[in-house]
Motif scaffolding. Structure first.
Motif, mmCIF file in Angstrom:
data_model
loop_
_atom_site.group_PDB
_atom_site.id
_atom_site.type_symbol
_atom_site.label_atom_id
_atom_site.label_comp_id
_atom_site.label_asym_id
_atom_site.label_seq_id
_atom_site.Cartn_x
_atom_site.Cartn_y
_atom_site.Cartn_z
ATOM 1 N N UNK B 37 0.812 -1.218 0.000
ATOM 2 C CA UNK B 37 0.000 0.000 0.000
ATOM 3 C C UNK B 37 0.842 1.263 0.000
ATOM 4 N N UNK B 38 1.861 1.280 0.858
ATOM 5 C CA UNK B 38 2.736 2.453 0.892
ATOM 6 C C UNK B 38 3.512 2.625 -0.396
ATOM 7 N N UNK B 39 3.924 1.501 -0.983
ATOM 8 C CA UNK B 39 4.643 1.589 -2.247
ATOM 9 C C UNK B 39 3.795 2.156 -3.363
ATOM 10 N N UNK B 40 2.511 1.740 -3.410
ATOM 11 C CA UNK B 40 1.640 2.305 -4.454
ATOM 12 C C UNK B 40 1.389 3.786 -4.222
ATOM 13 N N UNK B 41 1.206 4.197 -2.948
ATOM 14 C CA UNK B 41 1.019 5.634 -2.675
ATOM 15 C C UNK B 41 2.250 6.420 -3.095
ATOM 16 N N UNK B 42 3.428 5.882 -2.786
ATOM 17 C CA UNK B 42 4.684 6.531 -3.167
ATOM 18 C C UNK B 42 4.814 6.644 -4.680
ATOM 19 N N UNK B 43 4.485 5.554 -5.386
ATOM 20 C CA UNK B 43 4.574 5.574 -6.840
ATOM 21 C C UNK B 43 3.578 6.560 -7.436
ATOM 22 N N UNK B 44 2.387 6.671 -6.835
ATOM 23 C CA UNK B 44 1.418 7.624 -7.372
ATOM 24 C C UNK B 44 1.855 9.063 -7.137
ATOM 25 N N UNK B 45 2.538 9.331 -6.014
ATOM 26 C CA UNK B 45 3.084 10.666 -5.804
ATOM 27 C C UNK B 45 4.121 11.024 -6.854
ATOM 28 N N UNK B 46 5.032 10.077 -7.123
ATOM 29 C CA UNK B 46 6.052 10.327 -8.142
ATOM 30 C C UNK B 46 5.419 10.429 -9.524
ATOM 31 N N UNK B 113 8.338 -1.831 -0.099
ATOM 32 C CA UNK B 113 7.748 -0.590 -0.588
ATOM 33 C C UNK B 113 8.537 0.024 -1.718
ATOM 34 N N UNK B 114 9.868 0.043 -1.574
ATOM 35 C CA UNK B 114 10.708 0.575 -2.648
ATOM 36 C C UNK B 114 10.589 -0.268 -3.906
ATOM 37 N N UNK B 115 10.502 -1.585 -3.729
ATOM 38 C CA UNK B 115 10.373 -2.489 -4.884
ATOM 39 C C UNK B 115 9.063 -2.248 -5.622
ATOM 40 N N UNK B 116 7.955 -2.103 -4.871
ATOM 41 C CA UNK B 116 6.653 -1.890 -5.518
ATOM 42 C C UNK B 116 6.628 -0.552 -6.253
ATOM 43 N N UNK B 117 7.175 0.495 -5.603
ATOM 44 C CA UNK B 117 7.194 1.809 -6.249
ATOM 45 C C UNK B 117 8.024 1.779 -7.523
ATOM 46 N N UNK B 118 9.191 1.125 -7.472
ATOM 47 C CA UNK B 118 10.046 1.052 -8.654
ATOM 48 C C UNK B 118 9.399 0.218 -9.749
#
Lengths: 82, 131
Positions: B37-46, B113-118
């Motif tokens: 969940x945090x990774x997707x939020x982070x990716x959506x911010x970027x 989280x970093x993996x999901x965002x990347x």
């Protein structure tokens, strides 16, 4: 733990059914993308009422991202399907 | 995108989205949320930053998220393999209820989280590579 009345989730599920029924009415792709965003937000509320807050967070984030990507694609492709 | 209002608004909102993503990731062992969940939020911010301000930095950083994602995937595979070889150890645990009381679970959540965002950013970069 969310203490909501019982009928709230039935109202939200009715909104989901209306969002599914709107597929057969509209033909504009931009309207479909906006309906998809509304569907996802209602679905996030449903997850929250069913005591699954992490799924609600993920649903809301993925809904925002995929709606923005759909609108970006529609702005390139055009609003009317062939 | 040359919209003045969205530039002014998302100049400040993007920071809050990214901070909220890190909050969800770091509190993954205490509260709802966690790595995915945090990774997707982070990716959506970027992604918001990329869609509104984006065109001038995507040339330099295009290959970075896929490299980081593949590296974290290999790292996770090695750690999962080592779990069967060495005795089970949770690492240093603090008092229950505080932020870093999970031991290695906090580190695992941060890596996931970093993996999901990347991964999500890599998919988006592959999609926008055409133009």
């Amino acid at each position: 733990m969310i203490f909501a009345p019982e009928y709230v989730i039935f109202i939200l599920l009715t909104l989901l059914v209306l969002a599914i029924g709107a597929i057969f009415i509209f033909e504009d792709l931009l309207v479909m993308a906006i309906i998809y965003g509304g569907y996802s937000i209602v679905m996030a509320f449903v997850w929250q009422l069913l005591n699954a807050p992490d799924i609600a967070i993920t649903e809301a984030a993925v809904a925002i991202g995929s709606s923005v990507l759909m609108i970006t694609v529609i702005s390139r492709v055009g609003r009317r399907p062939e | 995108m040359n919209d003045y209002i969205s530039r002014v608004v998302f100049r400040y909102v993007t920071l809050f989205i990214i901070v909220y993503g890190f909050y969800v990731i770091l509190h993954g062992s205490l509260s709802p949320g966690g790595g995915f969940g945090g990774g997707t939020v982070l990716a959506m911010g970027v992604l918001m930053y990329f869609l509104i301000f984006g065109a001038h930095w995507r040339g330099k950083l295009r290959e970075a998220p896929m490299g980081v994602g593949v590296s974290l995937l290999v790292f996770g595979a090695v750690v999962e393999a080592l779990k069967f070889l060495i005795p089970h150890e949770h690492g240093p645990v603090g008092t229950p209820g505080t932020l870093f009381s999970g031991g290695l679970v906090s580190l695992a959540n941060f890596c996931i989280g970093t993996l999901v965002a990347c991964a999500i950013l890599s998919i988006i970069y592959l999609l926008v590579k055409e133009d």
